[in-house]
Design an enzyme around this catalytic site. Structure first.
Site, PDB file in Angstrom:
ATOM      1  N   HIS A 116       6.065  17.450   7.969  1.00 42.45           N
ATOM      2  CA  HIS A 116       5.435  16.196   7.571  1.00 42.45           C
ATOM      3  C   HIS A 116       4.484  16.388   6.396  1.00 42.45           C
ATOM      4  CE1 HIS A 116       6.994  15.130  11.538  1.00 42.45           C
ATOM      5  NE2 HIS A 116       7.050  13.918  11.049  1.00 42.45           N
ATOM      6  N   LEU A 155       0.830  -1.208   0.000  1.00 47.50           N
ATOM      7  CA  LEU A 155       0.000   0.000   0.000  1.00 47.50           C
ATOM      8  C   LEU A 155       0.864   1.258   0.000  1.00 47.50           C
ATOM      9  CD1 LEU A 155      -2.870   1.173   0.095  1.00 47.50           C
ATOM     10  CD2 LEU A 155      -2.686   1.165   2.592  1.00 47.50           C
ATOM     11  N   SER A 193      18.212  15.698  10.462  1.00 45.41           N
ATOM     12  CA  SER A 193      18.372  14.995   9.188  1.00 45.41           C
ATOM     13  C   SER A 193      18.009  15.893   8.015  1.00 45.41           C
ATOM     14  CB  SER A 193      17.497  13.736   9.166  1.00 45.41           C
ATOM     15  OG  SER A 193      16.139  14.068   9.335  1.00 45.41           O
ATOM     16  N   CYS A 242      10.651  19.106  12.792  1.00 47.84           N
ATOM     17  CA  CYS A 242      11.238  17.780  12.940  1.00 47.84           C
ATOM     18  C   CYS A 242      12.332  17.603  11.892  1.00 47.84           C
ATOM     19  CB  CYS A 242      10.128  16.728  12.775  1.00 47.84           C
ATOM     20  SG  CYS A 242      10.435  15.176  13.656  1.00 47.84           S
ATOM     21  N   GLU A 292      22.849  13.293   8.819  1.00 47.42           N
ATOM     22  CA  GLU A 292      22.489  11.910   9.142  1.00 47.42           C
ATOM     23  C   GLU A 292      22.314  11.018   7.909  1.00 47.42           C
ATOM     24  OE1 GLU A 292      19.309  11.682  12.017  1.00 47.42           O
ATOM     25  OE2 GLU A 292      19.903  13.569  12.940  1.00 47.42           O
ATOM     26  N   HIS A 307      14.870  16.958  21.581  1.00 47.80           N
ATOM     27  CA  HIS A 307      13.775  17.234  20.644  1.00 47.80           C
ATOM     28  C   HIS A 307      12.629  16.273  20.911  1.00 47.80           C
ATOM     29  CE1 HIS A 307      11.524  18.101  17.035  1.00 47.80           C
ATOM     30  NE2 HIS A 307      11.564  16.824  16.694  1.00 47.80           N
ATOM     31  N   ILE A 362      16.601  20.224  12.874  1.00 47.46           N
ATOM     32  CA  ILE A 362      16.461  19.183  13.893  1.00 47.46           C
ATOM     33  C   ILE A 362      17.476  18.060  13.725  1.00 47.46           C
ATOM     34  CG2 ILE A 362      14.843  17.549  14.945  1.00 47.46           C
ATOM     35  CD1 ILE A 362      14.306  20.547  15.455  1.00 47.46           C
TER      36      ILE A 362
END
Length: 749
Positions: A689, A17, A427, A721, A478, A636, A425
């Protein structure tokens, strides 16, 4: 006796999915092709459950993104801003989940929060003054009919009205009670439509009943259900709870005119005690006896001992919660049999339910004997040196000196950062090339030297870009890490890693939690190499990036043979060793992420400290207690409710903390101000996000709102984030706007 489950994983055995939906997002397939693929996946899953001998199969537990968002569409709780866009129903659905930015308009995604004490996230619906609750969706009916066409009489599942109202947001001037009558009518319309299609029962999920409930909340619950159940349209209604016990409403619940009640016998501390006090003979008890959140084999003897104490005459064995919280199947794993035999993923938990049912019915002696033999084996020995190190810890090991105020002054003098210092944050986007190089390295198709050269090159590019655009504190990006927990676990003893153990976290994002198999120690330095390299490429400070012990524990499948407190202290000592190595290597700002600190907080306030915070907060302090005062410790946290544990967060004794805040409209700021929060803070100024890029002036407005509540000397400017899952173009555009807004705000100070 019969068997069922509360829900089944949605992404598919191989995350089908996810990959199909992402093709749709990239406009590589049509909406019809996406819907057809999802239909095939549902049929496959129903067939698996049927073939395993489960007697009651749920439907509508599937979702294209989130079941709570599905319920919002079912009941017309959709913001006007999205309704007014000229979008298809599916486009509106994804606009609420991910935001929309295109020729037809620009809307932000709805907030996203943790689903109780799990690592799953739900989309938070918002009730507006114009919201008219009514039956508007069709998914629950379509999927029931799909199953019926396959010869399956399923039990449709939907979020119950109490939990829906408890977990939603409300516009100013609007409250839950305003929608009671319309919800009653809407649920009865659902009942009527399902009955018309031939359904005989329905499952209403009410996990909110396991939390502390006020008198008003209990009254709301009873008002809703007394009226909804007054006309069930001929359906048998199951009220299903999970994640704890229903001590606050048990007597009211069992006296409702409901046909069945689902209770959690795994996490419900008082569930057995409540049921032993009496359970109505005219109702069916759905007993959640197989753990839906962990991957260890069920101990049949212990489960049978619980079941034998249940006085109910009619019992259906079920999972303690939906199986979406565990991986799909162990069939694709490559562990040695001596290890693999200890694990049960979703498909194997179906076997466990069938076995327990058979044993209860006087059959299954062979499976019971095999299970007894498995639990008679000593799985792993203890690390005596580590246990002694933990036993020798004293209060001084959890205390950082000097105190925060003195450290803050020392650090401001040492770093000489501007007001409103900017950072990210941790990455940066992991492109197809980054993932391909990592995979090639893991397959030994790329030498260590070739892989290191690639990583050095990409770190150089991003360090240079951060310097050029003007960030104050940099990160290395990262790029060497696949996952913020798995990467550390691979360098710790006591950890195992599945090949295909993916679990849905939010939307189409899956995580692959490592398994804590034994005692945990650090095998070797983990992050020093690349943090040191990045710092050597710039005169600006580069943050060392670590995952904190509580988050590593919470985002792993924990052991069940020792306490999670003891496991966390083991991890804390391993991360402490890494912190000290980073500091010795010249890294003066170290971020220890505790993204999941709130996640395992008990659902009942009376258990918060004794069962969790009294050891979780000290575990974090243990990690950084011995660093120098001019070493700055960041942490964080994201996608949880933090306002009720602000004092505990301040007690982490970090120097700087960044929060997810943008989707929740900076609601946390009022509580920070009210609690006189001392730690410097970086409330996220835009939502990472969503692929949406903030509009001009949007971040400026957010910074203004922050500065209205928090002194400028305490504020950092950063995204919500990490940026691993975002594209490079949108990331650079958004971060450039962040920097422009920060510079503009400084001029006004």
């Amino acid at each position: 006796m019969s068997t069922t489950i509360i829900g089944f994983p949605r992404l598919g055995e191989f995350r089908e999915l996810k990959f199909t939906t992402e093709k749709y997002f990239r406009n590589e397939i049509t909406a019809d092709e996406l819907l057809a693929a999802a239909k095939d996946l549902r049929a496959k899953h129903w067939n698996i459950v049927k073939e395993k001998g489960i007697t009651e199969i749920p439907s509508n537990d599937f979702s294209h993104y989130d079941n709570f968002l599905d319920a919002a569409f079912l009941f017309n709780v959709v913001p006007e801003s999205v309704k007014n866009l000229d979008l298809t129903e599916l486009e509106q659905y994804f606009a609420l989940a991910r935001g929309y930015q295109g020729e037809k308009g620009d809307v932000r995604a709805l907030p996203m929060k943790k689903w109780f004490n799990t690592n799953y996230h739900y989309i938070v619906p918002k009730f507006e003054k114009t919201t008219a609750v009514k039956l508007a969706g069709h998914k629950i009916f379509d999927e029931y009919q799909e199953a019926k066409d396959l010869g399956l009489d399923t039990r449709p599942v939907v979020v119950g009205p109490f939990t829906f109202l408890q977990l939603s947001d409300f516009e100013d001037g609007v409250k839950a009670e305003d929608f009671v009558d319309s919800f009653i009518a809407a649920y009865q319309d659902v009942f009527a439509k399902l009955a018309e299609l031939g359904a005989t029962r329905i499952q209403l999920d009410e996990p909110a009943l396991v939390k502390d409930l006020t008198a008003d909340e209990k009254a709301l619950f009873l008002n809703l259900y007394n009226k909804i159940l007054a006309d069930k349209k001929g359906l048998e209604v199951l009220i299903q709870t999970y994640f704890g016990d229903v001590r606050d409403v048990y007597n009211d619940l069992v006296n409702l005119p409901v046909d069945a009640i689902g209770l959690d016998f795994v996490e419900g501390k008082k569930t057995l005690e409540l049921v032993k006090g009496g359970f109505p003979a005219d109702k069916t008890l759905y007993a959640g006896i197989v753990n839906g959140k962990n991957i260890w084999r069920n101990n049949y003897e212990k489960s049978l001992a619980v079941l034998e104490q249940i006085p109910a005459e009619k019992i259906v064995l079920t999972s303690s919660c939906s199986l979406l919280h565990v991986p799909f199947t162990t069939a694709n794993e490559e562990f040695e049999p001596a290890i693999l035999n200890h694990f049960a993923f979703a498909v194997e938990k179906l076997d466990e339910l069938r076995d327990l049912d058979a044993i209860r019915n006087g059959q299954g002696a062979e499976s019971l004997a095999a299970n007894k033999e498995l639990f008679a084996i000593e799985r792993v020995g203890a690390n005596a040196e580590l246990r002694a190190r933990i036993a020798g810890l004293t209060e001084a090991d959890y205390t950082r000196l000097p105190a925060f105020a003195e450290r803050e002054a020392i650090q401001k003098d040492a770093f000489k950062l501007p007001l409103l210092p900017t950072t990210t944050i941790g990455s940066f986007p992991q492109t197809k090339e980054v993932r391909a190089k990592r995979l090639a390295f893991r397959k030994n198709e790329l030498s260590q030297e070739e892989y290191d050269a690639f990583l050095a090159e990409i770190i150089d590019e991003w360090i240079k870009w951060q310097e050029e655009v003007g960030f104050d504190v940099l990160v290395h990006g990262e790029f060497e890490r696949n996952d913020m927990v798995e990467y550390f676990g691979q360098n710790l003893s006591g950890y195992l890693f599945s090949k295909n153990g993916w679990v849905q976290s939010y939307g189409m994002r899956g995580v692959k939690p490592p398994i804590i198999w034994g005692d945990v120690t650090r095998l070797n330095p983990i992050t020093v190499k690349w943090s040191s390299y990045a710092q050597s490429r710039t005169d600006k400070p580069v943050k060392g990036m670590l995952t904190g012990p509580v988050t590593i524990l919470n985002w792993s499948f924990p052991r069940e043979d020792i306490s999670i407190k003891d496991s966390t202290l083991q991890i804390a000592l391993a991360i402490k060793d890494e912190v000290l190595d980073l500091e010795a290597a010249g890294i003066k700002i170290i971020q220890i992420d505790e993204a999941a600190l709130r996640e395992k907080l008990p659902l009942r306030r009376s258990d918060w400290y004794e069962d969790y915070l009294d050891w979780a907060i000290p575990a974090f302090r243990l990690v950084h207690s011995t660093v120098a005062p001019d070493t700055q410790i960041h942490t964080h946290m994201c996608y949880s409710e933090f306002t009720d544990i602000i004092p505990a967060i301040d007690n982490l004794d970090a120097d700087v903390i960044s929060f997810e805040a943008s989707r929740s409209n900076l609601e946390i700021l009022d509580e920070l101000k009210a609690q006189n929060f001392q730690t410097e803070v970086g409330p996220g100024v835009y939502d990472i996000h969503s692929p949406r890029v903030p509009q001009d002036g949007e971040i400026d407005h957010t910074i203004e709102a922050i500065l209205a509540k928090v002194p400028s000397s305490k504020v950092w400017i950063n995204p919500d984030c990490g940026l691993k899952t975002r594209g490079i173009k949108e990331t650079k555009e958004s971060l450039t706007k962040l920097l422009e807004a920060a510079k503009a705000a400084r001029k006004n100070l």
